[in-house]
Design a protein around this motif. Structure first.
Motif, PDB file in Angstrom:
ATOM      1  N   GLY A 174      12.856  -2.042  -6.374  1.00 32.70           N
ATOM      2  CA  GLY A 174      11.703  -2.433  -5.138  1.00 32.70           C
ATOM      3  C   GLY A 174      10.507  -2.473  -5.710  1.00 32.70           C
ATOM      4  O   GLY A 174      10.344  -2.573  -6.884  1.00 32.70           O
ATOM      5  N   ASP A 175       9.463  -2.702  -4.610  1.00 30.98           N
ATOM      6  CA  ASP A 175       8.094  -3.004  -4.995  1.00 30.98           C
ATOM      7  C   ASP A 175       7.436  -1.683  -5.183  1.00 30.98           C
ATOM      8  O   ASP A 175       7.368  -0.755  -4.166  1.00 30.98           O
ATOM      9  CB  ASP A 175       7.342  -3.732  -4.163  1.00 30.98           C
ATOM     10  N   GLU A 176       6.837  -1.325  -6.264  1.00 33.51           N
ATOM     11  CA  GLU A 176       6.096  -0.047  -6.187  1.00 33.51           C
ATOM     12  C   GLU A 176       5.048   0.123  -5.331  1.00 33.51           C
ATOM     13  O   GLU A 176       4.678   1.418  -5.142  1.00 33.51           O
ATOM     14  CB  GLU A 176       5.661   0.342  -7.759  1.00 33.51           C
ATOM     15  N   LYS A 181       8.624   5.253   0.633  1.00 31.38           N
ATOM     16  CA  LYS A 181       9.253   5.726  -0.696  1.00 31.38           C
ATOM     17  C   LYS A 181      10.334   6.478  -0.210  1.00 31.38           C
ATOM     18  O   LYS A 181      10.349   7.175   0.483  1.00 31.38           O
ATOM     19  CB  LYS A 181       8.229   6.434  -1.655  1.00 31.38           C
ATOM     20  N   VAL A 198      15.194  -2.015   0.061  1.00 38.64           N
ATOM     21  CA  VAL A 198      14.227  -2.937  -0.434  1.00 38.64           C
ATOM     22  C   VAL A 198      13.815  -4.004   0.516  1.00 38.64           C
ATOM     23  O   VAL A 198      12.637  -4.342   0.710  1.00 38.64           O
ATOM     24  CB  VAL A 198      14.658  -3.428  -1.812  1.00 38.64           C
ATOM     25  N   TYR A 203      10.423   1.289  -1.393  1.00 37.92           N
ATOM     26  CA  TYR A 203      10.561   1.605  -2.988  1.00 37.92           C
ATOM     27  C   TYR A 203      11.217   2.703  -3.098  1.00 37.92           C
ATOM     28  O   TYR A 203      11.069   3.831  -2.680  1.00 37.92           O
ATOM     29  CB  TYR A 203       9.196   1.845  -3.665  1.00 37.92           C
TER      30      TYR A 203
END
Length: 369
Positions: A174-176, A181, A198, A203
């Motif tokens: 995924g996108d940090e 989270k 995601v 993330y």
């Protein structure tokens, strides 16, 4: 391959019953617990599902291989079933976006597969007599040796298999910079579960099967997830302890399938091996909170004790399987914890249960607020 040139093969069950067929082309012998899947499509996703590790798969759909394989339609790295038993195997395929045929894919992964088996009779026999260990082989002239091999195969009950399919090292997906989270415990996780997280702007850090709560909390996640997976949930003591710690800290927790069973065990609710289990993409479930029905994708051979769940002060049943009234979902009354005994990511299959991912994200957002 010409139909006439194919080698004889057999299925030998633990009780001595034999079913005959023909080799798909990969000679050899394979063992495992025999089970059947009633899905009409999605054989590639089934074969790569880590929850099927250690099992010989009987497909009730009469035609397997007719649409080939696609490299994107996998749920893990490589095939996870021990072997395939089917009625009609298609050596040719027709599909615009296929990346090849099923036989070549099996050869690449060295999977023993046999066809031309009377799968209607075999499935009927398993339904009556229950899941049991079995062996498939092209060595049809050496029955006594096959019986000896079969007798040495451990029973699924009490068998810990999560360590065989879990990641060895933590990894991210995924996108940090995503707003949410999630720490996910991999006890046999499917790729499409991660895709669903995601897709909802999460993330995810995925941890090995024996990761502790301390290790998973170092990521500073907003929520925790315990995945699906193979084998008996009772030996997964590390996962149960991790679940207990997450619950004790009152953090958002979601579990699917084996993860559902681990959460139940963490609450003192026992599990048991089912006569056959539920495996297919057409299982009816009732959501007791909404009164609505769901057609679900399922794959499990164990279930949680319904009487113990009903008697539990802190847990309530949220979903039931309409075929046999087994528990299909639970939630904790005073904690941000819920789980289901089926697969809301269901690809391919029904999407009736995708809302559960949204529910988990909403639970996380409420906890963050």
């Amino acid at each position: 391959m010409k139909y006439q040139s194919r080698k004889k093969a057999l299925v030998l069950l633990a009780d001595g019953t034999i079913f005959y067929g023909k080799s798909v082309g990969i000679e050899g012998t394979s063992t495992g617990e025999i089970c059947f899947n009633t899905g009409m499509t999605g054989y590639q996703e089934v074969f790569t599902d880590p929850s099927y590790f250690g099992q010989l798969m009987v497909t009730t759909n009469a035609h397997i291989g007719n649409y080939g394989v696609n490299n994107e339609e996998i749920e893990s790295e490589g095939i996870k079933i021990s072997g395939l038993i089917c009625r009609n195997f298609s050596f040719t395929h027709s599909r615009v976006d296929s990346d090849g045929n099923l036989k070549d894919w099996f050869e690449k992964h060295n999977l023993v597969a046999i066809s031309d088996v009377d799968t209607r009779a075999l499935v009927s026999y398993i339904r009556d007599n229950g899941a049991m260990n079995a062996i498939i082989s092209t060595e049809v002239d050496n029955i006594e040796n096959l019986k000896k091999q079969l007798s040495e195969i451990p029973n699924m009950e009490g068998l810990e298999l999560a360590s065989k399919v879990s990641t060895k090292e933590p990894y991210f997906i995924g996108d940090e910079n995503a707003p949410i989270k999630i720490s996910a415990l991999d006890i046999g996780i499917k790729k499409n579960i991660l895709r669903n997280f995601v897709k909802r702007d999460a993330y995810v850090k995925v941890y090995p099967y024996n990761a502790t709560f301390k290790e998973m909390s170092e990521f500073n996640p907003d929520g925790y997830f315990i995945s699906n997976g193979p084998g008996d949930p009772e030996p997964l003591i590390d996962a149960q302890n991790t679940a207990k710690d997450i619950i004790a800290n009152d953090l958002p927790l979601f579990g699917i399938c084996l993860g559902h069973q681990v959460i139940a065990l963490a609450n003192g609710i026992s599990t048991y091996k089912m006569h056959n289990g539920h495996r297919g993409i057409n299982h009816p479930v009732k959501n007791l909170l909404t009164g609505k029905g769901e057609i679900t994708s399922q794959n499990h051979g164990f279930a949680i004790n319904r009487e113990e769940t009903e008697a539990h002060n802190d847990v309530e049943i949220t979903h039931v399987h309409l075929n046999d009234n087994t528990v299909a979902g639970i939630r904790m009354k005073n904690k941000n914890v819920f789980s289901v005994q089926y697969h809301p990511e269901a690809s391919p299959g029904p999407h009736d249960a995708e809302y559960l991912f949204d529910q988990f994200i909403e639970n996380i957002k409420k906890a963050k607020a």
